[in-house]
Design an enzyme around this catalytic site. Structure first.
Site, short mmCIF file in Angstrom:
data_model
loop_
_atom_site.label_atom_id
_atom_site.label_comp_id
_atom_site.label_asym_id
_atom_site.label_seq_id
_atom_site.Cartn_x
_atom_site.Cartn_y
_atom_site.Cartn_z
N LEU A 19 -0.57 -76.30 -45.25
CA LEU A 19 -0.26 -77.26 -46.30
C LEU A 19 -1.57 -77.93 -46.70
O LEU A 19 -2.45 -78.15 -45.86
CB LEU A 19 0.71 -78.34 -45.81
CG LEU A 19 2.17 -77.96 -45.54
CD1 LEU A 19 2.93 -79.19 -45.04
CD2 LEU A 19 2.84 -77.39 -46.77
N ASP A 20 -1.70 -78.28 -47.98
CA ASP A 20 -2.85 -79.05 -48.40
C ASP A 20 -2.91 -80.36 -47.63
O ASP A 20 -1.87 -80.92 -47.22
CB ASP A 20 -2.78 -79.37 -49.90
CG ASP A 20 -2.97 -78.13 -50.76
OD1 ASP A 20 -3.48 -77.12 -50.25
OD2 ASP A 20 -2.59 -78.19 -51.95
N ARG A 21 -4.11 -80.88 -47.46
CA ARG A 21 -4.29 -82.13 -46.71
C ARG A 21 -3.44 -83.26 -47.29
O ARG A 21 -2.87 -84.07 -46.54
CB ARG A 21 -5.77 -82.51 -46.75
CG ARG A 21 -6.11 -83.76 -45.97
CD ARG A 21 -7.61 -84.00 -45.97
NE ARG A 21 -7.96 -85.16 -45.17
CZ ARG A 21 -9.21 -85.52 -44.88
NH1 ARG A 21 -10.22 -84.79 -45.33
NH2 ARG A 21 -9.46 -86.59 -44.15
#
Length: 331
Positions: free
Chosen positions: A158-160
């Site tokens: 997942l993106d940060r």
């Protein structure tokens, strides 16, 4: 008159003679590593990346292709699949000493856990792994918090700045099974996303190919490109909030930044998106106390990697997102 006798002074060890050269440090030795059950079926290059932390991929590939890395005394290609009981010859790799970085142990809200699989609710602002200027992420913190765990690996990313469901495999067989079901299109992933603007259609398919590129500063970005990789997202309107729209985004493919780029390319940037979003809209949201990207991995349906049983996982919308929607509902 006789001269006094001069007595030779007693010398102490090491005094009056040049110091000895220190013993040379022992040269790094070749290691013979036996593959255990946890790594049965893993690609050789991925096995070495985990075993030889910090060694660049290019060095490992060169060692494999040059025959310095061998499996059961034989040369093998980079993508060779190792098996339990194999003996891997690992040559010494010299690396400059890296500063020791402290990784605090961390546990995250658990959505589901058994012997094979862990599903957590990742907070926004936390990277899933270290790298690119980040010392550590979810996986490193989990390993510190669970030192007895023999195997913990991210199943996906997942993106940060994205919150929500994240899967971690606790067995090699679970990781392989989940990757296979993902490749076969058996995952059903839904995100909740708040965009700027009045979304038009109740249900809309967006099929726009995507490609990666880098800015002059080296920042990774993604854009719509006719020659890029196929990407497909289905958006369903959940509710309108004045100048904003809450959408359900169903991923049919899993490209980097897919949802973010697809909605922006349609003229509806995500609230709080600092890469592809609208600066004025982000500032307005920040003025209301909302300072994150409104993108949340909400539900995930997957077959269990070992039993085949259907798992229906859900991570509720975080409190800061709920509060922001309530502000929009009652301006």
């Amino acid at each position: 008159m006789s001269l006094p006798l001069l007595r030779k002074a007693k010398s102490t060890p090491g005094q009056g003679r040049p110091p000895r050269n220190p013993e040379p440090a022992a040269a790094p030795a070749v290691r013979l590593v036996e593959v255990d059950e946890a790594h049965d079926g893993q690609r050789l290059d991925n096995f070495l990346l985990r075993l030889c932390k910090g060694v660049p991929k290019s060095h490992l590939y060169k060692a494999i292709r040059g025959g310095q890395v061998r499996v059961n005394r034989g040369r093998v290609p980079v993508d060779h699949r190792i098996a339990a009981g194999d003996v891997v010859r690992v040559p010494p790799f010299r690396l400059p000493e890296a500063p020791v970085r402290f990784v605090p142990p961390g546990e995250f809200p658990i959505v589901f856990e058994d012997d094979a699989l862990l599903a957590i609710d990742k907070p926004a602002g936390v990277a899933v792994h270290g790298g690119s200027g980040v010392d550590f992420g979810v996986i490193e913190q989990l390993r510190r918090a669970r030192p007895e765990a023999r195997f913990l690996e991210l199943v996906h990313r997942l993106d940060r700045d994205t919150s929500g469901l994240l899967l971690v495999a606790k067995k090699r067989s679970a990781l392989v099974g989940l990757h296979e079901s993902l490749r076969n299109g058996l995952w059903n992933k839904h995100y909740l996303v708040l965009v700027v603007g009045d979304w038009v259609n109740d249900r809309q398919h967006v099929r726009k190919p995507l490609t990666k590129w880098s800015t002059q500063s080296g920042e990774r970005r993604v854009k719509v490109d006719p020659d890029g990789q196929a990407a497909h997202t289905i958006f369903t309107l959940k509710r309108r909030y004045g100048l904003y729209s809450l959408l359900d985004a169903e991923l049919k493919t899993g490209r980097t930044h897919q949802i973010r780029v697809h909605v922006t390319s349609c003229g509806f940037p995500i609230v709080g998106d600092d890469k592809y979003g609208d600066d004025h809209a982000n500032a307005a949201a920040a003025g209301r106390g909302f300072r994150r990207m409104f993108l949340h991995a909400h539900t995930l349906a997957v077959p269990h990697p070992l039993t085949g049983e259907s798992l229906a996982l859900e991570a509720r919308l975080p409190e800061d997102c709920v509060e922001f929607l309530q502000q929009l509902e009652h301006p």
